[in-house]
Write a protein that holds these residues in place. Structure first.
Motif, short mmCIF file in Angstrom:
data_model
loop_
_atom_site.label_atom_id
_atom_site.label_comp_id
_atom_site.label_asym_id
_atom_site.label_seq_id
_atom_site.Cartn_x
_atom_site.Cartn_y
_atom_site.Cartn_z
N VAL A 110 0.84 -1.20 0.00
CA VAL A 110 0.00 0.00 0.00
C VAL A 110 0.88 1.25 0.00
CG1 VAL A 110 -1.81 1.27 1.22
CG2 VAL A 110 -1.82 -1.25 1.22
N TYR A 111 0.78 2.03 -1.07
CA TYR A 111 1.50 3.30 -1.18
C TYR A 111 0.62 4.47 -0.74
CZ TYR A 111 5.09 0.81 -3.81
OH TYR A 111 6.08 -0.06 -4.19
N ALA A 112 -0.67 4.35 -0.99
CA ALA A 112 -1.60 5.41 -0.59
C ALA A 112 -2.97 4.81 -0.35
CB ALA A 112 -1.69 6.48 -1.68
N PHE A 113 -3.61 5.27 0.72
CA PHE A 113 -4.99 4.88 1.02
C PHE A 113 -5.58 5.98 1.89
CE2 PHE A 113 -8.39 2.32 3.00
CZ PHE A 113 -8.95 1.78 1.86
N ASN A 114 -6.06 7.02 1.22
CA ASN A 114 -6.45 8.25 1.92
C ASN A 114 -7.89 8.62 1.61
OD1 ASN A 114 -3.71 8.61 2.86
ND2 ASN A 114 -3.21 9.32 0.79
N LEU A 115 -8.68 8.78 2.66
CA LEU A 115 -10.07 9.23 2.53
C LEU A 115 -10.14 10.69 2.93
CD1 LEU A 115 -13.04 8.37 1.97
CD2 LEU A 115 -13.24 7.91 4.43
N SER A 121 -1.33 -3.39 12.85
CA SER A 121 -0.77 -3.58 11.51
C SER A 121 0.13 -4.81 11.45
CB SER A 121 0.03 -2.35 11.09
OG SER A 121 0.60 -2.55 9.82
N THR A 122 -0.08 -5.61 10.42
CA THR A 122 0.76 -6.79 10.16
C THR A 122 1.70 -6.53 8.99
OG1 THR A 122 -0.96 -7.70 8.71
CG2 THR A 122 -0.98 -8.39 11.02
N GLY A 123 1.71 -5.28 8.52
CA GLY A 123 2.54 -4.94 7.37
C GLY A 123 3.97 -4.59 7.77
N VAL A 124 4.82 -4.58 6.76
CA VAL A 124 6.23 -4.22 6.93
C VAL A 124 6.50 -2.96 6.12
CG1 VAL A 124 8.61 -4.95 6.57
CG2 VAL A 124 6.89 -6.63 7.27
N VAL A 125 7.10 -1.97 6.76
CA VAL A 125 7.40 -0.72 6.06
C VAL A 125 8.52 -0.94 5.06
CG1 VAL A 125 8.19 1.66 6.31
CG2 VAL A 125 6.64 0.67 8.02
N VAL A 126 8.23 -0.58 3.80
CA VAL A 126 9.22 -0.70 2.72
C VAL A 126 9.29 0.66 2.04
CG1 VAL A 126 9.87 -1.89 0.61
CG2 VAL A 126 8.63 -3.13 2.40
N ASP A 127 10.37 1.40 2.31
CA ASP A 127 10.52 2.77 1.79
C ASP A 127 9.30 3.60 2.20
OD1 ASP A 127 12.98 2.15 0.65
OD2 ASP A 127 12.06 1.44 -1.21
N ASN A 128 8.53 4.06 1.21
CA ASN A 128 7.37 4.91 1.52
C ASN A 128 6.06 4.14 1.42
OD1 ASN A 128 7.59 4.57 -1.23
ND2 ASN A 128 6.70 6.57 -1.73
N ALA A 129 6.10 2.84 1.65
CA ALA A 129 4.91 2.01 1.53
C ALA A 129 4.89 0.96 2.65
CB ALA A 129 4.87 1.32 0.17
N VAL A 130 3.75 0.26 2.75
CA VAL A 130 3.62 -0.83 3.72
C VAL A 130 3.23 -2.09 2.96
CG1 VAL A 130 2.45 -1.67 5.79
CG2 VAL A 130 2.87 0.79 5.51
N LYS A 131 4.02 -3.15 3.15
CA LYS A 131 3.80 -4.40 2.42
C LYS A 131 3.17 -5.44 3.34
CE LYS A 131 6.11 -7.70 -0.65
NZ LYS A 131 7.37 -8.01 -1.37
N TYR A 132 2.09 -6.07 2.83
CA TYR A 132 1.37 -7.09 3.58
C TYR A 132 1.52 -8.43 2.87
CZ TYR A 132 -0.90 -3.01 5.66
OH TYR A 132 -1.15 -1.81 6.29
N GLN A 133 2.06 -9.43 3.59
CA GLN A 133 2.12 -10.79 3.06
C GLN A 133 0.77 -11.45 3.33
OE1 GLN A 133 4.47 -12.03 1.27
NE2 GLN A 133 6.09 -10.50 1.59
N LEU A 134 0.06 -11.81 2.27
CA LEU A 134 -1.32 -12.27 2.42
C LEU A 134 -1.49 -13.77 2.14
CD1 LEU A 134 -3.02 -9.23 0.65
CD2 LEU A 134 -2.81 -9.64 3.11
N ALA A 135 -0.96 -14.25 1.02
CA ALA A 135 -1.10 -15.66 0.63
C ALA A 135 -2.56 -16.12 0.73
CB ALA A 135 -0.21 -16.55 1.49
N GLN A 136 -3.45 -15.33 0.13
CA GLN A 136 -4.88 -15.61 0.18
C GLN A 136 -5.35 -16.30 -1.09
OE1 GLN A 136 -7.32 -15.19 2.40
NE2 GLN A 136 -6.13 -14.24 4.02
N SER A 137 -6.02 -17.45 -0.92
CA SER A 137 -6.64 -18.11 -2.07
C SER A 137 -7.84 -17.28 -2.54
CB SER A 137 -7.10 -19.52 -1.70
OG SER A 137 -6.00 -20.33 -1.38
N CYS A 138 -8.05 -17.27 -3.83
CA CYS A 138 -9.12 -16.46 -4.42
C CYS A 138 -10.24 -17.37 -4.92
CB CYS A 138 -8.58 -15.64 -5.58
SG CYS A 138 -7.10 -14.67 -5.19
#
Length: 208
Positions: free
Chosen positions: A56-61, A187-204
């Motif tokens: 996620v790089y941006a998520f702004n309401l 938050s379960t994400g990891v900060v990567v530079d200017n973003a937050v990365k979430y490891q999901l491994a979700q079946s669709c």
């Protein structure tokens, strides 16, 4: 050559042409029947999709009910068929919240997927100042305050099946992948530079 002999030769040619046409028709019918039998025996399985991660790089309401989103996702597509290839045509990926689309469509280039192959796609889904329904805006604010927002990454497109030299008509493909985005202390994400990365491994879920 007499008129009678000419008529006789013309009659022979017509009979020969009719036999050739009948032979071709029978051959095509037999070929089609064999393809249908092969198709029934092989029983093609629909592809499997896994949402591996979301960054996620941006998520702004912002007021009044405008949402800006920039998310990079990694999706793995697996062809489980050992004898059937898959053509992916006109794939479009996007994000939704509470059944409302919150990003633009992003195209995924058409590709052929061989037997049991896996393809990895890493597109961005982006939306800038997307109007959100007031009730969804209120719910989204509550979810964000609570520390988690459930998004869905979806794919719409067309697929064709390839058995030997036979290629089927186009079928509608619909993929729906859950993506839980967490905030703050949860938050379960990891900060990567200017973003937050979430490891999901979700079946669709997949429908064809």
């Amino acid at each position: 050559m007499t008129e009678k002999e000419c008529s006789h030769h013309k009659g022979k040619r017509k009979k020969l042409l009719r036999r050739i046409c009948a032979g071709l028709l029978i051959f095509n019918l037999i070929l089609l029947l064999l393809l249908l039998i092969t198709w029934a025996i092989l029983q093609p399985k629909k592809p499997r999709f896994v949402l591996q991660d979301a960054t996620v790089y941006a998520f702004n309401l912002s007021a009044p009910n405008l949402l800006s989103t920039t998310i990079a996702v990694t999706i793995a597509a697996h062809n489980p068929n050992s004898n059937i290839g898959i053509y992916y045509d006109k794939l479009a990926i996007y994000a939704t919240y509470s059944d409302q689309q919150i990003t633009y469509y992003t195209s995924i280039p058409p590709v052929y997927q061989g037997h049991t192959d896996v393809n990895i796609w890493s597109p961005y889904v982006i939306g800038t100042n997307i109007p959100v329904a007031p009730y969804n805006s209120a719910a989204l604010s509550e979810d964000a305050t609570a520390g988690s927002v459930m998004l869905f990454i979806k794919i719409d497109g067309r697929v064709r099946w390839k058995v030997g030299t036979f290629i089927s008509g186009k079928y509608h493909l619909y993929v729906k992948c859950p993506a839980m985005i967490t905030f703050g202390g949860q938050s379960t994400g990891v900060v990567v530079d200017n973003a937050v990365k979430y490891q999901l491994a979700q079946s669709c879920s997949v429908s064809v």
